[in-house]
Design a protein around this motif. Structure first.
Motif, PDB file in Angstrom:
ATOM      1  N   UNK A  55       0.625  -0.958   0.011  1.00 11.10           N
ATOM      2  CA  UNK A  55      -0.058  -0.045  -0.388  1.00 11.10           C
ATOM      3  C   UNK A  55       0.860   1.463  -0.149  1.00 11.10           C
ATOM      4  N   UNK A  56       0.619   2.020  -1.042  1.00  9.44           N
ATOM      5  CA  UNK A  56       1.326   2.750  -1.112  1.00  9.44           C
ATOM      6  C   UNK A  56       0.652   4.855  -1.055  1.00  9.44           C
ATOM      7  N   UNK A  57       0.606   5.779  -0.377  1.00  9.48           N
ATOM      8  CA  UNK A  57      -0.346   6.899  -0.235  1.00  9.48           C
ATOM      9  C   UNK A  57       0.464   8.280  -0.378  1.00  9.48           C
ATOM     10  N   UNK A  58       0.121   8.486  -1.303  1.00  9.85           N
ATOM     11  CA  UNK A  58       0.807  10.009  -1.093  1.00  9.85           C
ATOM     12  C   UNK A  58      -0.090  11.177  -1.119  1.00  9.85           C
ATOM     13  N   UNK A  59       0.448  12.205   0.050  1.00 10.23           N
ATOM     14  CA  UNK A  59      -0.813  12.809   0.436  1.00 10.23           C
ATOM     15  C   UNK A  59       0.122  14.757  -0.401  1.00 10.23           C
ATOM     16  N   UNK A  60      -1.411  15.850  -0.802  1.00  8.58           N
ATOM     17  CA  UNK A  60      -1.009  16.506  -1.325  1.00  8.58           C
ATOM     18  C   UNK A  60      -1.655  17.597  -0.300  1.00  8.58           C
ATOM     19  N   UNK A  61       0.069  18.256  -0.031  1.00  8.21           N
ATOM     20  CA  UNK A  61      -1.002  19.310   1.181  1.00  8.21           C
ATOM     21  C   UNK A  61       0.222  20.773   0.947  1.00  8.21           C
ATOM     22  N   UNK A  62       0.135  21.442   1.318  1.00  6.68           N
ATOM     23  CA  UNK A  62       1.801  22.905   0.830  1.00  6.68           C
ATOM     24  C   UNK A  62       2.962  22.051   1.127  1.00  6.68           C
ATOM     25  N   UNK A  63       3.943  22.220  -0.143  1.00  7.58           N
ATOM     26  CA  UNK A  63       4.798  22.173   0.519  1.00  7.58           C
ATOM     27  C   UNK A  63       5.533  20.562  -0.569  1.00  7.58           C
ATOM     28  N   UNK A  64       6.341  19.469  -0.481  1.00  4.99           N
ATOM     29  CA  UNK A  64       6.618  18.691  -1.213  1.00  4.99           C
ATOM     30  C   UNK A  64       5.491  17.837  -1.065  1.00  4.99           C
ATOM     31  N   UNK A  65       4.988  16.885  -1.837  1.00 10.21           N
ATOM     32  CA  UNK A  65       4.159  15.721  -1.176  1.00 10.21           C
ATOM     33  C   UNK A  65       4.919  14.928  -0.214  1.00 10.21           C
ATOM     34  N   UNK A  85       3.232   6.253   9.235  1.00  6.49           N
ATOM     35  CA  UNK A  85       4.271   6.914   8.853  1.00  6.49           C
ATOM     36  C   UNK A  85       3.783   8.235   8.394  1.00  6.49           C
ATOM     37  N   UNK A  86       2.230   8.036   7.585  1.00  8.76           N
ATOM     38  CA  UNK A  86       2.296   9.939   7.238  1.00  8.76           C
ATOM     39  C   UNK A  86       1.847  11.324   8.664  1.00  8.76           C
ATOM     40  N   UNK A  87       1.443  10.216   9.456  1.00  7.80           N
ATOM     41  CA  UNK A  87       1.073  10.831  10.598  1.00  7.80           C
ATOM     42  C   UNK A  87       2.269  11.075  11.413  1.00  7.80           C
ATOM     43  N   UNK A  88       2.890  10.657  11.009  1.00  6.19           N
ATOM     44  CA  UNK A  88       4.362  10.716  11.936  1.00  6.19           C
ATOM     45  C   UNK A  88       4.946  12.617  10.908  1.00  6.19           C
ATOM     46  N   UNK A  89       4.887  11.935   9.663  1.00  6.29           N
ATOM     47  CA  UNK A  89       5.640  13.147   8.424  1.00  6.29           C
ATOM     48  C   UNK A  89       5.124  14.605   8.572  1.00  6.29           C
ATOM     49  N   UNK A  90       3.168  13.237   8.888  1.00 10.59           N
ATOM     50  CA  UNK A  90       2.735  15.457   8.939  1.00 10.59           C
ATOM     51  C   UNK A  90       2.710  16.360  10.266  1.00 10.59           C
ATOM     52  N   UNK A  91       2.610  15.354  11.359  1.00  5.37           N
ATOM     53  CA  UNK A  91       3.266  16.023  12.423  1.00  5.37           C
ATOM     54  C   UNK A  91       4.641  16.926  12.827  1.00  5.37           C
ATOM     55  N   UNK A  92       5.601  16.312  11.805  1.00  2.00           N
ATOM     56  CA  UNK A  92       6.906  17.087  11.928  1.00  2.00           C
ATOM     57  C   UNK A  92       6.442  18.197  10.319  1.00  2.00           C
ATOM     58  N   UNK A  93       6.046  18.485   9.957  1.00  2.00           N
ATOM     59  CA  UNK A  93       5.044  19.261   8.361  1.00  2.00           C
ATOM     60  C   UNK A  93       4.640  20.166   9.315  1.00  2.00           C
ATOM     61  N   UNK A  94       3.383  20.139  10.631  1.00  2.00           N
ATOM     62  CA  UNK A  94       3.089  21.445  10.942  1.00  2.00           C
ATOM     63  C   UNK A  94       3.925  21.834  12.066  1.00  2.00           C
ATOM     64  N   UNK A  95       4.364  21.123  12.750  1.00  2.00           N
ATOM     65  CA  UNK A  95       5.376  22.208  13.673  1.00  2.00           C
ATOM     66  C   UNK A  95       6.475  22.904  12.786  1.00  2.00           C
ATOM     67  N   UNK A  96       6.552  22.556  11.780  1.00  2.00           N
ATOM     68  CA  UNK A  96       7.653  23.753  10.542  1.00  2.00           C
ATOM     69  C   UNK A  96       6.649  24.971  10.369  1.00  2.00           C
TER      70      UNK A  96
END
Length: 100
Positions: A55-65, A85-96
């Motif tokens: 299973x692969x998931x790509x999210x579109x959000x501000x900044x790099x995908x 895994x995506x939730x961890x990445x999103x938490x880092x993105x939100x902090x930035x």
């Protein structure tokens, strides 16, 4: 919120789509800046019994995908691990993205 499903070498499944949508609802609820999710299901031939359903998931959000992928013996576990895994990445993105 848009969720687009793609299947490679497997048949479409309403149950898989429902499970993925349920898991992604938490992502869209917690992170309102996520616009779209592309979910890919595929199989591969492996000698290991615990992998092969990917299973692969790509999210579109501000900044790099954002992208995550996992392989398990069934798609349900693969979806859960990929979303985590995506939730961890999103938490880092939100902090930035925080403004002080």
């Amino acid at each position: 919120m848009d969720i687009i499903f793609e299947y490679h070498d497997i048949e479409t499944s309403d149950r898989l789509e429902a499970h993925a949508t349920e898991k992604l609802e938490t992502v869209f609820t917690r992170y309102d800046f996520v616009i779209r999710a592309d979910v890919f299901f595929k199989t591969e031939n492996t000698s290991d019994d615990e992998t092969g359903k990917i299973c692969s998931i790509r999210l579109s959000a501000p900044g790099p995908r954002l992208f995550a992928e996992s392989s398990h013996d069934n798609f349900y576990d693969a979806i859960s691990e990929t979303v985590n895994d995506l939730l961890r990445q999103l938490e880092k993105r939100k902090d930035k993205m925080k403004t002080y």
